[in-house]
Design an enzyme around this catalytic site. Structure first.
Site, PDB file in Angstrom:
ATOM      1  N   SER A 241      53.179 -71.167  10.419  1.00  0.00           N
ATOM      2  CA  SER A 241      54.492 -70.766   9.887  1.00  0.00           C
ATOM      3  C   SER A 241      55.130 -69.677  10.741  1.00  0.00           C
ATOM      4  O   SER A 241      56.351 -69.690  10.976  1.00  0.00           O
ATOM      5  CB  SER A 241      54.384 -70.315   8.425  1.00  0.00           C
ATOM      6  OG  SER A 241      53.380 -69.343   8.266  1.00  0.00           O
ATOM      7  N   HIS A 271      47.422 -75.494   6.148  1.00  0.00           N
ATOM      8  CA  HIS A 271      47.988 -74.125   6.160  1.00  0.00           C
ATOM      9  C   HIS A 271      48.223 -73.708   4.691  1.00  0.00           C
ATOM     10  O   HIS A 271      47.310 -73.752   3.878  1.00  0.00           O
ATOM     11  CB  HIS A 271      49.251 -74.154   7.031  1.00  0.00           C
ATOM     12  CG  HIS A 271      49.825 -72.817   7.383  1.00  0.00           C
ATOM     13  ND1 HIS A 271      49.151 -71.636   7.247  1.00  0.00           N
ATOM     14  CD2 HIS A 271      51.055 -72.465   7.893  1.00  0.00           C
ATOM     15  CE1 HIS A 271      49.909 -70.623   7.653  1.00  0.00           C
ATOM     16  NE2 HIS A 271      51.078 -71.105   8.034  1.00  0.00           N
ATOM     17  N   HIS A 318      38.723 -71.132   9.199  1.00  0.00           N
ATOM     18  CA  HIS A 318      39.920 -70.504   9.763  1.00  0.00           C
ATOM     19  C   HIS A 318      39.925 -70.692  11.270  1.00  0.00           C
ATOM     20  O   HIS A 318      38.871 -70.735  11.907  1.00  0.00           O
ATOM     21  CB  HIS A 318      39.975 -69.003   9.426  1.00  0.00           C
ATOM     22  CG  HIS A 318      41.339 -68.441   9.581  1.00  0.00           C
ATOM     23  ND1 HIS A 318      41.805 -67.935  10.771  1.00  0.00           N
ATOM     24  CD2 HIS A 318      42.368 -68.340   8.696  1.00  0.00           C
ATOM     25  CE1 HIS A 318      43.050 -67.542  10.606  1.00  0.00           C
ATOM     26  NE2 HIS A 318      43.430 -67.770   9.362  1.00  0.00           N
ATOM     27  N   ARG A 327      41.803 -60.833   2.978  1.00  0.00           N
ATOM     28  CA  ARG A 327      42.811 -61.149   1.950  1.00  0.00           C
ATOM     29  C   ARG A 327      42.124 -61.798   0.741  1.00  0.00           C
ATOM     30  O   ARG A 327      42.539 -61.614  -0.398  1.00  0.00           O
ATOM     31  CB  ARG A 327      43.883 -62.080   2.544  1.00  0.00           C
ATOM     32  CG  ARG A 327      44.616 -61.465   3.726  1.00  0.00           C
ATOM     33  CD  ARG A 327      45.521 -62.471   4.419  1.00  0.00           C
ATOM     34  NE  ARG A 327      44.771 -63.602   4.964  1.00  0.00           N
ATOM     35  CZ  ARG A 327      45.324 -64.677   5.508  1.00  0.00           C
ATOM     36  NH1 ARG A 327      46.649 -64.776   5.583  1.00  0.00           N
ATOM     37  NH2 ARG A 327      44.581 -65.652   5.984  1.00  0.00           N
ATOM     38  N   ASP A 373      43.458 -68.602   0.810  1.00  0.00           N
ATOM     39  CA  ASP A 373      43.862 -69.604  -0.175  1.00  0.00           C
ATOM     40  C   ASP A 373      42.753 -69.976  -1.155  1.00  0.00           C
ATOM     41  O   ASP A 373      43.014 -70.624  -2.169  1.00  0.00           O
ATOM     42  CB  ASP A 373      44.342 -70.872   0.557  1.00  0.00           C
ATOM     43  CG  ASP A 373      45.533 -70.576   1.444  1.00  0.00           C
ATOM     44  OD1 ASP A 373      46.454 -69.893   0.960  1.00  0.00           O
ATOM     45  OD2 ASP A 373      45.541 -71.003   2.609  1.00  0.00           O
TER      46      ASP A 373
HETATM   47  N1  CMX Z   1      35.637 -78.193   5.437  1.00  0.00           N
HETATM   48  C1  CMX Z   1      35.126 -79.195   6.187  1.00  0.00           C
HETATM   49  N2  CMX Z   1      35.194 -79.237   7.518  1.00  0.00           N
HETATM   50  C2  CMX Z   1      35.766 -78.191   8.149  1.00  0.00           C
HETATM   51  C3  CMX Z   1      36.295 -77.094   7.436  1.00  0.00           C
HETATM   52  C4  CMX Z   1      36.218 -77.132   6.018  1.00  0.00           C
HETATM   53  N3  CMX Z   1      36.751 -76.159   5.273  1.00  0.00           N
HETATM   54  N4  CMX Z   1      36.799 -76.213   8.317  1.00  0.00           N
HETATM   55  C5  CMX Z   1      36.607 -76.737   9.535  1.00  0.00           C
HETATM   56  N5  CMX Z   1      35.997 -77.944   9.428  1.00  0.00           N
HETATM   57  C6  CMX Z   1      35.690 -78.890  10.495  1.00  0.00           C
HETATM   58  C7  CMX Z   1      36.985 -79.294  11.179  1.00  0.00           C
HETATM   59  O1  CMX Z   1      37.693 -80.271  10.414  1.00  0.00           O
HETATM   60  C8  CMX Z   1      36.474 -79.769  12.514  1.00  0.00           C
HETATM   61  O2  CMX Z   1      35.911 -81.040  12.326  1.00  0.00           O
HETATM   62  P1  CMX Z   1      36.059 -82.200  13.453  1.00  0.00           P
HETATM   63  O3  CMX Z   1      35.498 -81.619  14.700  1.00  0.00           O
HETATM   64  O4  CMX Z   1      35.279 -83.333  12.884  1.00  0.00           O
HETATM   65  O5  CMX Z   1      37.539 -82.463  13.561  1.00  0.00           O
HETATM   66  C9  CMX Z   1      35.327 -78.781  12.792  1.00  0.00           C
HETATM   67  O6  CMX Z   1      34.932 -78.274  11.501  1.00  0.00           O
HETATM   68  C10 CMX Z   1      35.712 -77.635  13.693  1.00  0.00           C
HETATM   69  O7  CMX Z   1      36.822 -76.985  13.138  1.00  0.00           O
HETATM   70  P2  CMX Z   1      37.025 -75.410  13.376  1.00  0.00           P
HETATM   71  O8  CMX Z   1      37.184 -75.187  14.832  1.00  0.00           O
HETATM   72  O9  CMX Z   1      35.983 -74.630  12.655  1.00  0.00           O
HETATM   73  O10 CMX Z   1      38.382 -75.139  12.591  1.00  0.00           O
HETATM   74  P3  CMX Z   1      39.873 -75.353  13.107  1.00  0.00           P
HETATM   75  O11 CMX Z   1      40.302 -74.124  13.818  1.00  0.00           O
HETATM   76  O12 CMX Z   1      40.020 -76.640  13.838  1.00  0.00           O
HETATM   77  O13 CMX Z   1      40.653 -75.513  11.726  1.00  0.00           O
HETATM   78  C11 CMX Z   1      41.293 -74.975   9.516  1.00  0.00           C
HETATM   79  C12 CMX Z   1      40.935 -74.407  10.892  1.00  0.00           C
HETATM   80  C13 CMX Z   1      41.762 -73.835   8.637  1.00  0.00           C
HETATM   81  C14 CMX Z   1      42.429 -75.990   9.681  1.00  0.00           C
HETATM   82  C15 CMX Z   1      40.025 -75.668   8.913  1.00  0.00           C
HETATM   83  O14 CMX Z   1      39.016 -74.684   8.731  1.00  0.00           O
HETATM   84  C16 CMX Z   1      40.313 -76.381   7.600  1.00  0.00           C
HETATM   85  O15 CMX Z   1      40.715 -77.542   7.620  1.00  0.00           O
HETATM   86  N6  CMX Z   1      40.093 -75.678   6.436  1.00  0.00           N
HETATM   87  C17 CMX Z   1      40.434 -76.238   5.130  1.00  0.00           C
HETATM   88  C18 CMX Z   1      41.942 -76.128   4.882  1.00  0.00           C
HETATM   89  C19 CMX Z   1      42.338 -74.694   4.622  1.00  0.00           C
HETATM   90  O16 CMX Z   1      41.729 -73.962   3.864  1.00  0.00           O
HETATM   91  N7  CMX Z   1      43.449 -74.252   5.256  1.00  0.00           N
HETATM   92  C20 CMX Z   1      44.031 -72.912   5.000  1.00  0.00           C
HETATM   93  C21 CMX Z   1      43.877 -71.952   6.172  1.00  0.00           C
HETATM   94  C22 CMX Z   1      44.538 -70.631   5.878  1.00  0.00           C
HETATM   95  C23 CMX Z   1      46.035 -70.751   5.888  1.00  0.00           C
HETATM   96  O17 CMX Z   1      46.611 -71.044   6.948  1.00  0.00           O
HETATM   97  O18 CMX Z   1      46.677 -70.586   4.834  1.00  0.00           O
END
Ligand code: CMX
Length: 435
Positions: A241, A271, A318, A327, A373
């Site tokens: 964002s 996000h 994250h 947070r 979140d």
């Molecule tokens: N559950 C399951 N798998 C997860 C995970 C979770 N909470 N977090 C990361 N992973 C997985 C990724 O999907 C990725 O898998 P692939 O390699 O198979 O694609 C792997 O672990 C590596 O990811 P990462 O490098 O640890 O995390 P990213 O930087 O790519 O992604 C985020 C970060 C937040 C998108 C991811 O942790 C996620 O999807 N979390 C759940 C959604 C969430 O809570 N989002 C809110 C974030 C805060 C905000 O912006 O408000």
């Protein structure tokens, strides 16, 4: 010139001069190297943007102008009989880098009241959408509908000088922030309370009045909203964002256009939408297990079934953080101080014990800890706000504080159009073979 604008002008001119000198001497100094994983991997960790209001450390979490969240809770002015910081104070801090006095915060609260009028056509525009349109879409449309009033757009069309951009951006940012709680509350009451709207109470602070217009007069809810609006305000510039605001704003789109775009980024489930997804996921868990007090073993089984079905655990992980999100911890402390024995809050805390080892065991998740979140929905629900589709809108109101303070800085520093280089996979293969 008002007192905050004057201070911002002085501070930003001083920084702009320092930046000119820095670039003269160090313009060619290398600050980062990029590898192919980062190019394909969502540009993680590449240092390539200036963002003045806050800085994120992967271990320690966010600092707003050098202050951590516990420090903000202690040092920022509070409303009378309140223990939580006023988000108005955080805006002042992010914009000019100084903790404001109680009087200065009162000045912002009053100034935002004066700026909070919204043209009637904005409400009619929202009303034209089907009532079951997602609240984030209604929010984004409402913000866009106000664009006609942009001082920046009007002055630009009339031939504004580059050196005046910051001033028009400041005016738009202040007006937009002042109006957001009303727009957000209007959407809430439209969708969930059959258009039974609650008029503003201008004796209240910005966050307190937002809680009031949502229809909640509980002091605990007001306190939580003040905390919520403070901790969600900014998370440096690279998150989706913030970066969207920066990118769209870099074309000299005004704050209404940039911020509406930012809300469309916040509305994604990876996000800001994660706060609604967390509650949706927990409710499904409770329904599946058949109890509002699931054991840790039952939670673990449910988490594994989520992962086995190819979905992420919402609220965990994250892109930058590598520790439990401060947070999240601030909200946990709020609950420890204010909420006794709530089933949902207890589930959220049990999930915190169960999920990290499971995510770590996958061997690929870089951060197994909860993010912001993972906690917010349980607190909102505790105070009776069960309409979880709406939660991201509250995040959006808060996010305006950081990203619009940043846009004022982008204009004051004269930051240019953003235009990074992209390449094709063909180009990558050629590059590697040439090496
Ligand atoms: N559950 C399951 N798998 C997860 C995970 C979770 N909470 N977090 C990361 N992973 C997985 C990724 O999907 C990725 O898998 P692939 O390699 O198979 O694609 C792997 O672990 C590596 O990811 P990462 O490098 O640890 O995390 P990213 O930087 O790519 O992604 C985020 C970060 C937040 C998108 C991811 O942790 C996620 O999807 N979390 C759940 C959604 C969430 O809570 N989002 C809110 C974030 C805060 C905000 O912006 O408000």
């Amino acid at each position: 010139m008002d007192q905050l604008k004057q201070l911002f002008y002085e501070k930003s001119q001083q920084t702009a001069n320092e930046v000119k000198e820095l670039l003269k001497v160090h313009g060619n100094t290398r600050v980062d190297d990029v590898n192919l994983d980062q190019v394909y991997g969502g540009m993680r960790d590449i240092t390539c943007m200036i963002w003045e209001p806050s800085l994120l450390d992967s271990e320690e979490g966010i600092r707003f102008r050098g202050y951590s969240i516990p420090e903000l809770r202690e040092k920022l002015p509070h409303a009378p009989n309140s223990k939580e910081p006023l988000p108005e104070g955080l805006f002042w801090l992010m914009l000019v880098g100084e903790i404001p006095t109680g009087e200065q915060v009162k000045w912002i609260t009053d100034n935002w009241v004066q700026r909070s009028n919204i043209p009637d056509y904005v409400f009619r525009t929202i009303d034209a959408l089907p009532v079951d349109t997602h609240p984030m879409t209604q929010f984004s449309v409402g913000i866009l509908a106000m664009q006609k009033t942009s001082v920046f757009a009007q002055k630009y069309a009339a031939g504004m000088k580059k050196s005046d951009y910051w001033d028009a951006t400041y005016e738009d940012s202040m007006n937009l922030i002042a109006r957001l709680p009303r727009i957000a509350a209007y959407i809430f009451r439209r969708i969930y309370h059959n258009n039974d709207h609650v008029l503003p109470d201008i004796s209240l602070d910005w966050g307190g009045n937002f809680a009031h217009m949502l229809g909640y007069n509980d002091q605990g809810f007001r306190e939580y909203i003040r905390l919520f609006l403070t901790i969600h305000a900014d998370h440096e510039g690279g998150n989706a964002s913030a970066h969207t605001t920066h990118l769209v704003g870099s074309t000299l789109s005004d704050p209404y256009l940039s911020f509406s775009a930012a809300m469309n980024a916040l509305a994604g489930p990876l996000h800001g939408l994660a706060n609604q997804e967390v509650i949706r996921w927990i409710q499904k868990m409770v329904e599946t297990i058949g109890t509002s007090k699931p054991t840790k073993d039952q939670i673990a089984t449910y988490v594994k079934s989520t992962l086995d079905s190819g979905r992420v655990v919402p609220g965990y992980g994250h892109a930058v953080l590598r520790k439990p999100d401060p947070r999240y911890m601030a909200q946990k402390h709020f609950c420890e101080e204010n909420i006794k024995d709530d089933d949902l809050v207890n589930i959220v805390w049990n999930i915190f014990e169960v999920v990290p080892p499971i995510l770590s065991s996958l061997g690929k998740v870089k951060n197994p800890w909860p993010n912001v979140d993972a906690h917010s929905g349980a607190v909102l629900l505790h105070y009776g706000m069960k309409e979880y589709n709406y939660y991201t809108v509250i995040f959006g109101v808060s996010r305006a504080l950081g990203v619009l303070a940043a846009q004022c800085w982008s204009r004051a520093l004269g930051l240019p159009l953003e235009r990074p280089k992209s390449v094709t996979t063909e180009w990558v293969k050629q590059y590697l073979s040439d090496k």
